[in-house]
Design an enzyme around this catalytic site. Sequence first.
Site, PDB file in Angstrom:
ATOM      1  N   SER A  80       0.831  -1.203   0.000  1.00 45.46           N
ATOM      2  CA  SER A  80       0.000   0.000   0.000  1.00 45.46           C
ATOM      3  C   SER A  80       0.867   1.254   0.000  1.00 45.46           C
ATOM      4  CB  SER A  80      -0.906   0.015   1.235  1.00 45.46           C
ATOM      5  OG  SER A  80      -1.637  -1.174   1.351  1.00 45.46           O
ATOM      6  N   THR A  81       1.906   1.250   0.830  1.00 48.98           N
ATOM      7  CA  THR A  81       2.818   2.393   0.924  1.00 48.98           C
ATOM      8  C   THR A  81       3.497   2.667  -0.401  1.00 48.98           C
ATOM      9  OG1 THR A  81       3.230   1.758   3.211  1.00 48.98           O
ATOM     10  CG2 THR A  81       4.757   3.346   2.235  1.00 48.98           C
ATOM     11  N   TYR A  87      -1.547 -10.920   3.543  1.00 49.20           N
ATOM     12  CA  TYR A  87      -1.565  -9.499   3.899  1.00 49.20           C
ATOM     13  C   TYR A  87      -2.988  -9.117   4.296  1.00 49.20           C
ATOM     14  CZ  TYR A  87      -0.985  -4.385   3.145  1.00 49.20           C
ATOM     15  OH  TYR A  87      -0.957  -3.013   3.273  1.00 49.20           O
ATOM     16  N   LYS A 134       1.062 -10.763   7.421  1.00 52.27           N
ATOM     17  CA  LYS A 134       1.300  -9.345   7.706  1.00 52.27           C
ATOM     18  C   LYS A 134       0.010  -8.850   8.344  1.00 52.27           C
ATOM     19  CE  LYS A 134       2.607  -4.889   5.642  1.00 52.27           C
ATOM     20  NZ  LYS A 134       1.498  -4.032   6.079  1.00 52.27           N
ATOM     21  N   GLY A 159       1.540  -4.460  11.728  1.00 48.20           N
ATOM     22  CA  GLY A 159       1.460  -3.444  10.686  1.00 48.20           C
ATOM     23  C   GLY A 159       0.975  -2.090  11.163  1.00 48.20           C
ATOM     24  N   ASP A 209       2.343   0.985  13.093  1.00 51.34           N
ATOM     25  CA  ASP A 209       3.624   1.511  13.580  1.00 51.34           C
ATOM     26  C   ASP A 209       3.511   2.155  14.963  1.00 51.34           C
ATOM     27  OD1 ASP A 209       3.984   0.810  10.966  1.00 51.34           O
ATOM     28  OD2 ASP A 209       4.994   2.646  10.360  1.00 51.34           O
ATOM     29  N   SER A 222       5.279   1.681   7.241  1.00 47.54           N
ATOM     30  CA  SER A 222       5.538   2.797   6.326  1.00 47.54           C
ATOM     31  C   SER A 222       6.546   3.781   6.895  1.00 47.54           C
ATOM     32  CB  SER A 222       4.234   3.560   6.039  1.00 47.54           C
ATOM     33  OG  SER A 222       3.214   2.698   5.622  1.00 47.54           O
TER      34      SER A 222
END
Length: 291
Positions: free
Chosen positions: A44-45, A133, A161, A185, A187, A204
């Site tokens: 996605s990032t 994911y 993930k 996932g 942060d 990210s």
Amino acid sequence: MNGIMTALLTPFHDDGTLNEKGLREVVRHNIDEMQVNGLYVGGSTGESFLMDEGNRKDLLEIVKDEAGNDVTLIAQIGSLNIEEAVRLGNKAKELGYDALSAITPYYYKFSFQEIKAYYQRITEETEHPMIVYSIPALTGTQITIKDYGELLSLPNVIGVKYSDTNLSKLAKLKELYPDKVFFGGADDMLLQLIVSGADGAIGSTYSIIGKEANELFESLQKSDLENARNLQKQMNKVISILEEVGVYQSTKHVLKQLGVDAGYMKFPFREITEDEKKQVDKIVGILTLNK
């Protein structure tokens, strides 16, 4: 396969084409400066869902060429077009990526059996390690513990993930499947995710706070909870500013301020305004202060 991995940004030129020079700089910055354990490429990032298949293959090639065998490389190859996902998976395998990852099928309200068939087909046709994911906030797909069990029983599925905030579910999954790998996932919850059983994290923001994330992870391995808490507080100061303006745009801006050509966003993402840039520049001050 564990530790801190960066969900890699993709630099573009202002016309939307891939910025190879910038991409190589971003890769080296993450490996040499942030000292992360791995790169998660095309997620996605990385704005991969805005890219065509050719660009996604180019992305995989350039990153592998630049990173070599310096760190673990995971290729996110998920697509609503199953044939495209398989082709991307086989390309990543051919290039020497350590594992594949694929987002759960999104937009349509697929049944679990349809989701399972999706992963089964990819793993059968690529014969390469797969990391599921799961990011329910963006896909709308919630996977139960029982369903996770079925996915984790598929040949070549090695882990998840886990871009979710349900810590009790994560703890139960790790208890039930200790031999599988789980990457957090979120942060801003790195500490809580690791304590709950995650083997590492893919994020990210690690393009700019990867060192802090690494130190936090290592502190928890040494049972130094106090240092881990302090590091999470420091990280969250940065993350809160990024989230207020836009994580991807803001991270690219910070990288540019640090001398890394992180390029432009891909349309229809917008670039941040001059006022927003001034707000994000506070992060550079925080990072400098923490050195």
